[in-house]
Design a protein around this motif. Structure first.
Motif, PDB file in Angstrom:
ATOM      1  N   GLU A 273      13.981 -12.049 -15.980  1.00 35.43           N
ATOM      2  CA  GLU A 273      13.178 -12.860 -15.062  1.00 35.43           C
ATOM      3  C   GLU A 273      12.294 -11.950 -14.214  1.00 35.43           C
ATOM      4  N   THR A 274      12.839 -10.834 -13.785  1.00 32.63           N
ATOM      5  CA  THR A 274      12.024  -9.858 -13.059  1.00 32.63           C
ATOM      6  C   THR A 274      10.865  -9.387 -13.928  1.00 32.63           C
TER       7      THR A 274
ATOM      8  N   VAL B  45      18.457 -16.730 -10.546  1.00 33.47           N
ATOM      9  CA  VAL B  45      17.329 -16.676  -9.614  1.00 33.47           C
ATOM     10  C   VAL B  45      17.499 -15.522  -8.632  1.00 33.47           C
ATOM     11  N   GLY B  46      18.713 -15.327  -8.143  1.00 35.02           N
ATOM     12  CA  GLY B  46      18.954 -14.247  -7.188  1.00 35.02           C
ATOM     13  C   GLY B  46      18.652 -12.879  -7.771  1.00 35.02           C
TER      14      GLY B  46
ATOM     15  N   THR C 110      12.398  -8.617  -8.572  1.00 37.59           N
ATOM     16  CA  THR C 110      10.953  -8.710  -8.421  1.00 37.59           C
ATOM     17  C   THR C 110      10.521  -8.148  -7.073  1.00 37.59           C
ATOM     18  N   ALA C 111      11.256  -8.477  -6.022  1.00 29.85           N
ATOM     19  CA  ALA C 111      10.922  -7.949  -4.700  1.00 29.85           C
ATOM     20  C   ALA C 111      11.070  -6.432  -4.657  1.00 29.85           C
TER      21      ALA C 111
ATOM     22  N   VAL D 222      20.775 -11.651  -0.227  1.00 33.08           N
ATOM     23  CA  VAL D 222      20.676 -12.329  -1.523  1.00 33.08           C
ATOM     24  C   VAL D 222      21.689 -11.720  -2.494  1.00 33.08           C
TER      25      VAL D 222
ATOM     26  N   LEU E 237      17.136  -8.908   1.347  1.00 31.45           N
ATOM     27  CA  LEU E 237      17.486  -8.715  -0.061  1.00 31.45           C
ATOM     28  C   LEU E 237      18.972  -8.433  -0.216  1.00 31.45           C
TER      29      LEU E 237
ATOM     30  N   ALA F  42      14.754 -12.740  -8.335  1.00 29.16           N
ATOM     31  CA  ALA F  42      14.003 -12.635  -7.082  1.00 29.16           C
ATOM     32  C   ALA F  42      14.194 -11.267  -6.429  1.00 29.16           C
ATOM     33  N   THR F  43      15.437 -10.792  -6.415  1.00 28.94           N
ATOM     34  CA  THR F  43      15.706  -9.482  -5.830  1.00 28.94           C
ATOM     35  C   THR F  43      15.031  -8.382  -6.632  1.00 28.94           C
TER      36      THR F  43
ATOM     37  N   ALA G 179       8.168 -12.106 -14.256  1.00 33.77           N
ATOM     38  CA  ALA G 179       7.441 -12.318 -13.002  1.00 33.77           C
ATOM     39  C   ALA G 179       6.408 -11.216 -12.774  1.00 33.77           C
TER      40      ALA G 179
END
Length: 104
Positions: free
Chosen positions: A13-14, A63-64, A70-71, A93, A90, A67-68, A17
């Protein structure tokens, strides 16, 4: 095995994105192709993991991780701002993801 696949899917997912950002609205072929492939693999892995992991837990962990990741890529490689409050958020999360696994 489902948890390993779920974590790998979160990492993918990262990847999708970041590729989506780099595709510039699907005007750049290579990042667009990377986006499409990693999106399908990530969703496929999530679907596989959800056969054994409850949907609420699995989706939140997926998702966690995404999202982490990607950030972190944004902060470490793409010049996005890095501050103590962002890092602490982060970590919250990550703590939530770990808690979902531990209390599964």
């Amino acid at each position: 095995m489902a948890w390993i696949v779920l974590v790998l899917s979160g990492l993918l997912e990262t990847a999708w994105a970041i590729a989506l950002d780099r595709s510039a609205g699907f005007t750049r072929p290579l990042p667009s192709a990377i986006f499409a492939v990693t999106l399908v693999l990530s969703m496929g892995g999530l679907a596989y993991a959800l056969r054994e992991i409850p949907v609420g837990t699995g989706y939140a962990v997926w998702v966690g991780i995404g999202a982490t990741g990607t950030a972190l890529v944004g902060m470490l490689a793409l010049g996005e701002s890095t501050s103590l409050p962002r890092i602490l958020c982060l970590l919250l999360v990550v703590a939530g993801v770990v808690g979902l696994k531990v209390f599964h």
